[in-house]
Design a protein around this motif. Structure first.
Motif, PDB file in Angstrom:
ATOM      1  N   VAL A  32       8.963   7.592   0.136  1.00 59.69           N
ATOM      2  CA  VAL A  32       9.534   7.759   1.464  1.00 59.69           C
ATOM      3  C   VAL A  32      10.941   7.167   1.519  1.00 59.69           C
ATOM      4  CG1 VAL A  32       9.307   7.004   3.857  1.00 59.69           C
ATOM      5  CG2 VAL A  32       7.309   7.893   2.632  1.00 59.69           C
ATOM      6  N   TRP A  33      11.107   6.014   0.872  1.00 64.48           N
ATOM      7  CA  TRP A  33      12.401   5.335   0.839  1.00 64.48           C
ATOM      8  C   TRP A  33      13.480   6.210   0.203  1.00 64.48           C
ATOM      9  CZ3 TRP A  33      14.626   1.510   3.225  1.00 64.48           C
ATOM     10  CH2 TRP A  33      15.778   0.917   2.697  1.00 64.48           C
ATOM     11  N   ARG A  34      13.086   6.938  -0.852  1.00 65.60           N
ATOM     12  CA  ARG A  34      14.045   7.810  -1.549  1.00 65.60           C
ATOM     13  C   ARG A  34      14.198   9.169  -0.863  1.00 65.60           C
ATOM     14  NH1 ARG A  34      11.100   6.158  -6.322  1.00 65.60           N
ATOM     15  NH2 ARG A  34      10.277   8.272  -6.386  1.00 65.60           N
ATOM     16  N   GLY A  35      13.471   9.368   0.237  1.00 60.95           N
ATOM     17  CA  GLY A  35      13.585  10.635   0.965  1.00 60.95           C
ATOM     18  C   GLY A  35      12.767  11.754   0.357  1.00 60.95           C
ATOM     19  N   VAL A  93       4.215  14.494   3.019  1.00 59.30           N
ATOM     20  CA  VAL A  93       3.627  13.221   3.442  1.00 59.30           C
ATOM     21  C   VAL A  93       3.167  12.433   2.225  1.00 59.30           C
ATOM     22  CG1 VAL A  93       1.737  12.169   4.770  1.00 59.30           C
ATOM     23  CG2 VAL A  93       2.843  14.251   5.625  1.00 59.30           C
ATOM     24  N   ALA A  94       3.474  11.139   2.187  1.00 62.46           N
ATOM     25  CA  ALA A  94       2.970  10.266   1.122  1.00 62.46           C
ATOM     26  C   ALA A  94       1.820   9.438   1.675  1.00 62.46           C
ATOM     27  CB  ALA A  94       4.088   9.343   0.630  1.00 62.46           C
ATOM     28  N   VAL A  95       0.655   9.510   1.000  1.00 63.50           N
ATOM     29  CA  VAL A  95      -0.522   8.769   1.470  1.00 63.50           C
ATOM     30  C   VAL A  95      -0.829   7.648   0.473  1.00 63.50           C
ATOM     31  CG1 VAL A  95      -2.920   8.930   2.232  1.00 63.50           C
ATOM     32  CG2 VAL A  95      -1.415  10.936   2.418  1.00 63.50           C
ATOM     33  N   ALA A  96      -0.836   6.401   0.968  1.00 71.71           N
ATOM     34  CA  ALA A  96      -1.131   5.255   0.107  1.00 71.71           C
ATOM     35  C   ALA A  96      -2.623   4.966   0.126  1.00 71.71           C
ATOM     36  CB  ALA A  96      -0.351   4.035   0.593  1.00 71.71           C
ATOM     37  N   ALA A  97      -3.204   4.791  -1.079  1.00 72.23           N
ATOM     38  CA  ALA A  97      -4.657   4.593  -1.216  1.00 72.23           C
ATOM     39  C   ALA A  97      -5.397   5.756  -0.567  1.00 72.23           C
ATOM     40  CB  ALA A  97      -5.107   3.246  -0.652  1.00 72.23           C
ATOM     41  N   ALA A  98      -5.102   6.958  -1.071  1.00 70.10           N
ATOM     42  CA  ALA A  98      -5.601   8.197  -0.438  1.00 70.10           C
ATOM     43  C   ALA A  98      -7.098   8.428  -0.648  1.00 70.10           C
ATOM     44  CB  ALA A  98      -4.802   9.390  -0.955  1.00 70.10           C
ATOM     45  N   GLU A  99      -7.774   7.521  -1.378  1.00 71.16           N
ATOM     46  CA  GLU A  99      -9.221   7.676  -1.564  1.00 71.16           C
ATOM     47  C   GLU A  99      -9.918   7.267  -0.252  1.00 71.16           C
ATOM     48  OE1 GLU A  99      -7.211   5.705  -3.197  1.00 71.16           O
ATOM     49  OE2 GLU A  99      -7.930   3.656  -3.232  1.00 71.16           O
ATOM     50  N   ASP A 100      -9.624   7.992   0.799  1.00 68.47           N
ATOM     51  CA  ASP A 100     -10.090   7.641   2.138  1.00 68.47           C
ATOM     52  C   ASP A 100     -10.459   8.920   2.863  1.00 68.47           C
ATOM     53  OD1 ASP A 100     -10.130   5.538   4.424  1.00 68.47           O
ATOM     54  OD2 ASP A 100      -8.928   7.169   5.243  1.00 68.47           O
ATOM     55  N   GLU A 101     -11.724   9.022   3.237  1.00 66.55           N
ATOM     56  CA  GLU A 101     -12.254  10.224   3.877  1.00 66.55           C
ATOM     57  C   GLU A 101     -11.408  10.620   5.095  1.00 66.55           C
ATOM     58  OE1 GLU A 101     -16.333   9.602   4.898  1.00 66.55           O
ATOM     59  OE2 GLU A 101     -16.336  11.379   6.205  1.00 66.55           O
ATOM     60  N   HIS A 102     -11.032   9.612   5.892  1.00 67.12           N
ATOM     61  CA  HIS A 102     -10.378   9.898   7.163  1.00 67.12           C
ATOM     62  C   HIS A 102      -8.937  10.366   6.981  1.00 67.12           C
ATOM     63  CE1 HIS A 102     -13.929   8.253   9.054  1.00 67.12           C
ATOM     64  NE2 HIS A 102     -13.920   7.389   8.060  1.00 67.12           N
ATOM     65  N   ALA A 103      -8.246   9.741   6.000  1.00 66.31           N
ATOM     66  CA  ALA A 103      -6.876  10.177   5.718  1.00 66.31           C
ATOM     67  C   ALA A 103      -6.889  11.599   5.155  1.00 66.31           C
ATOM     68  CB  ALA A 103      -6.213   9.213   4.739  1.00 66.31           C
ATOM     69  N   LEU A 137       2.271  -2.223   4.575  1.00 67.96           N
ATOM     70  CA  LEU A 137       3.591  -2.529   5.133  1.00 67.96           C
ATOM     71  C   LEU A 137       4.421  -3.441   4.239  1.00 67.96           C
ATOM     72  CD1 LEU A 137       2.686  -2.923   8.902  1.00 67.96           C
ATOM     73  CD2 LEU A 137       3.735  -0.970   7.768  1.00 67.96           C
ATOM     74  N   LYS A 138       3.749  -4.184   3.346  1.00 70.42           N
ATOM     75  CA  LYS A 138       4.476  -5.159   2.524  1.00 70.42           C
ATOM     76  C   LYS A 138       5.643  -4.519   1.748  1.00 70.42           C
ATOM     77  CE  LYS A 138       3.561  -8.983  -0.601  1.00 70.42           C
ATOM     78  NZ  LYS A 138       2.613  -9.514  -1.592  1.00 70.42           N
ATOM     79  N   PRO A 139       5.405  -3.457   0.963  1.00 73.18           N
ATOM     80  CA  PRO A 139       6.550  -2.861   0.248  1.00 73.18           C
ATOM     81  C   PRO A 139       7.539  -2.177   1.197  1.00 73.18           C
ATOM     82  CG  PRO A 139       4.567  -1.547  -0.081  1.00 73.18           C
ATOM     83  CD  PRO A 139       4.135  -2.814   0.603  1.00 73.18           C
ATOM     84  N   VAL A 140       7.063  -1.689   2.335  1.00 78.77           N
ATOM     85  CA  VAL A 140       7.973  -1.067   3.310  1.00 78.77           C
ATOM     86  C   VAL A 140       8.971  -2.096   3.811  1.00 78.77           C
ATOM     87  CG1 VAL A 140       8.126   0.041   5.583  1.00 78.77           C
ATOM     88  CG2 VAL A 140       6.220   0.610   4.042  1.00 78.77           C
ATOM     89  N   VAL A 141       8.444  -3.254   4.200  1.00 73.95           N
ATOM     90  CA  VAL A 141       9.310  -4.315   4.720  1.00 73.95           C
ATOM     91  C   VAL A 141      10.284  -4.778   3.635  1.00 73.95           C
ATOM     92  CG1 VAL A 141       9.321  -6.692   5.586  1.00 73.95           C
ATOM     93  CG2 VAL A 141       7.669  -5.028   6.491  1.00 73.95           C
ATOM     94  N   ALA A 142       9.780  -4.906   2.408  1.00 72.56           N
ATOM     95  CA  ALA A 142      10.644  -5.347   1.304  1.00 72.56           C
ATOM     96  C   ALA A 142      11.791  -4.368   1.093  1.00 72.56           C
ATOM     97  CB  ALA A 142       9.818  -5.501   0.029  1.00 72.56           C
ATOM     98  N   LEU A 143      11.495  -3.071   1.137  1.00 75.57           N
ATOM     99  CA  LEU A 143      12.547  -2.059   0.961  1.00 75.57           C
ATOM    100  C   LEU A 143      13.527  -2.084   2.131  1.00 75.57           C
ATOM    101  CD1 LEU A 143      10.362   0.881  -0.395  1.00 75.57           C
ATOM    102  CD2 LEU A 143      12.280  -0.190  -1.612  1.00 75.57           C
ATOM    103  N   GLU A 144      12.999  -2.186   3.347  1.00 78.87           N
ATOM    104  CA  GLU A 144      13.864  -2.174   4.535  1.00 78.87           C
ATOM    105  C   GLU A 144      14.848  -3.350   4.508  1.00 78.87           C
ATOM    106  OE1 GLU A 144      14.184   0.108   6.755  1.00 78.87           O
ATOM    107  OE2 GLU A 144      12.423   1.369   6.438  1.00 78.87           O
ATOM    108  N   ALA A 202       3.979   4.885  -2.828  1.00 78.17           N
ATOM    109  CA  ALA A 202       4.117   5.742  -1.645  1.00 78.17           C
ATOM    110  C   ALA A 202       5.332   5.323  -0.805  1.00 78.17           C
ATOM    111  CB  ALA A 202       2.844   5.678  -0.796  1.00 78.17           C
ATOM    112  N   ALA A 203       5.521   4.021  -0.659  1.00 76.98           N
ATOM    113  CA  ALA A 203       6.665   3.527   0.134  1.00 76.98           C
ATOM    114  C   ALA A 203       7.984   3.924  -0.524  1.00 76.98           C
ATOM    115  CB  ALA A 203       6.581   2.012   0.295  1.00 76.98           C
ATOM    116  N   ASN A 204       8.020   3.891  -1.870  1.00 82.01           N
ATOM    117  CA  ASN A 204       9.236   4.281  -2.587  1.00 82.01           C
ATOM    118  C   ASN A 204       9.554   5.760  -2.427  1.00 82.01           C
ATOM    119  OD1 ASN A 204      10.936   2.396  -4.231  1.00 82.01           O
ATOM    120  ND2 ASN A 204       8.899   1.584  -4.703  1.00 82.01           N
TER     121      ASN A 204
END
Lengths: 312, 312
Positions: free
Chosen positions: B95-98, B27-37, B114-121, B91-93
């Motif tokens: 996932v994009w590269r598998g 799993v790739a976590v973006a901005a992982a400095e998050d208690e809940h994630a 979602l911004k980089p996800v949409v750009a890659l898609e 993080a999006a990259n």
């Protein structure tokens, strides 16, 4: 006899009791050859909410159904009408002239019932023509008080101006439930204004109108997603302050689809009970449906009695 | 070990069990400095759903939070990123590269993730660019199976074409839950086509598309009000026939406001549990929120694992 219930009504049992205390009213039923409408009249008469029903429609069918339902027709009046249109016109006119306090739907389409009502309301000598809107009142086992949802039944996609008047109509229903200054949450999917979501922009505008006195007698907050509107825990999580968040009396929904789905979610998934009225005209209109329980029909009529009593 | 659960998954406990059986993913976590994630990662690692998390963000903060949460970082990888934008892109990259099977949101805005996800898609070499949509899965105590609602989180007010693709995305989520041909109810306020309610017109069109093979792998009915969609009793009352009425797997809502409010009504009033994913891209995206319970976070990750496993 005990005096008026102190504070707001929070349970349907108290609503019926309060309507009983206020005393029975006269009800006009359009296309009364309807098992469900007649059953509601029977229950409401027994409960002391209805003094007389004027049953307009197919007299033979009405007599037959009354016998099958064991409904005593002696306190009531049966009026023969040639068709739905004629029945609706006659019943609407009775209410318009003040000869009945509540209009009730029988075996005809809602649109057919409302047509003569709207025509009569348009003749009103006032600057602003009335807006009819639907107010649903829910007793939800998981909410701490009665919850009003509007409009899930009449106005398809209200403009900002219509939202103001829908709030006004709901405020009058809240008033008869003893809620002096109801808390109105303007529902959206988010808590911030987003130009791509018109519901959020109009929510912001409604809050401004309440602040500067163009919208009175209510506390308004929005845009609010449902969780912030009705859960104090969620409101605290999200940092939403003010008196409305987590404690809404009225949920103003952006359109009929949302109001309808939310109401049905409460009934079918959250085991809520509902009473509903169309208000904004000279008298409240009860639209009981086939799928409503006898208790639900009685509660809707009790709400109509309270509403009619308040505007007497 | 028992073999695959026969038939559709109807409870979240079985969903987690099935994901565990399928085996852990990266799993790739973006901005992982998050208690809940991080709490979700901890639970999912312990449950055998996550083999390695790539925690992209503020490395010092991540280390501090991991210590406070008693999260063992040794199986995981921490990658320093200068800001939210950089973390999301990295993080999006992955996932994009598998190199990771699931993308997860940390302490950043959903739009930033979602911004980089949409750009890659958008760089995908296909005739039709992918549409990202949100699918919420609910375990409702008062419903007889899992219920999917879409889209209450991504697409604000979908066009007819987008609705077709939203149904396609939900169908894939239904598939990983073992629902081979899901029953889709196109929600509206009424059951008849009314030109004043565009949702009813588009519902009719979607039913036609399913009939003539332009929309496959699903059974579609609509327009349906919620009661007819989920209650067999109500469907019978209303005389609605066919396999969908009263037994829907997927509720297609007309807009984000309705999807969001319906979902929250289920959670807050009907005491439902929810798992949610953004799908339609190369990998599922998990957006766990602060107000979700630890169990809810685990279920969303389990759903992502199942979904990622199915598309491997």
């Amino acid at each position: 006899m005990p005096s008026a219930i102190p504070g707001p009504i929070t349970r349907f049992a108290d609503l019926v009791e309060e309507a009983r205390r206020l005393g029975p009213v006269k009800v006009a039923v359009a296309a009364a050859e309807d098992e469900h409408a007649l059953e509601a009249i029977k229950l409401a008469t027994q409960a002391g909410l209805v003094s007389q029903a004027v049953l307009v429609g197919d007299a033979d069918q009405i007599a037959g159904l009354a016998e099958a339902l064991d409904l005593d027709l002696s306190p009531h009046q049966v009026v023969e009408a040639p068709d739905d249109e004629g029945a609706a016109r006659y019943a609407a006119n009775l209410v318009w002239r003040g000869e009945a306090a509540v209009l009730m739907k029988g075996a005809l389409a809602t649109a057919s019932l409302l047509k003569p009502v709207v025509a009569l309301e348009r003749t009103r000598d006032s600057v602003q023509k009335p807006l009819l809107s639907h107010v649903a009142v829910f007793e939800v086992p998981t909410y701490h008080k009665l919850l009003l949802v509007t409009d899930g039944g009449m106005v398809i996609s209200p403009t900002l101006e219509e939202k103001v008047r829908i709030i006004g109509n709901a405020r009058e229903v809240a008033a008869v439930l003893g809620i002096a200054v109801p808390k109105v949450a303007v529902l959206a999917a988010v808590e911030t204004v987003n130009l791509k979501m018109p519901s959020t922009v109009e929510a912001h505008e409604l809050v401004q109108m309440a602040k500067d006195g163009r919208l009175t007698g209510v506390l308004v907050d929005g845009p609010l997603a449902l969780d912030g509107a009705i859960s104090a825990v969620s409101a605290a999580y999200k940092g939403i302050e003010g008196p409305v968040a987590g404690d809404s009396d009225i949920l103003l929904v952006p359109d009929i689809e949302l109001g309808n789905s939310l109401g049905k979610s409460l009934i079918y998934f959250a085991q809520a009970k509902m009473a509903g009225l169309v208000v904004g005209g000279v008298a409240p209109i009860v639209l009981t449906s086939r799928s409503e329980s006898p208790e639900g029909k009685l509660t809707s009529l009790a709400l109509a009695v309270l509403y009619a009593g308040a505007s007497r």
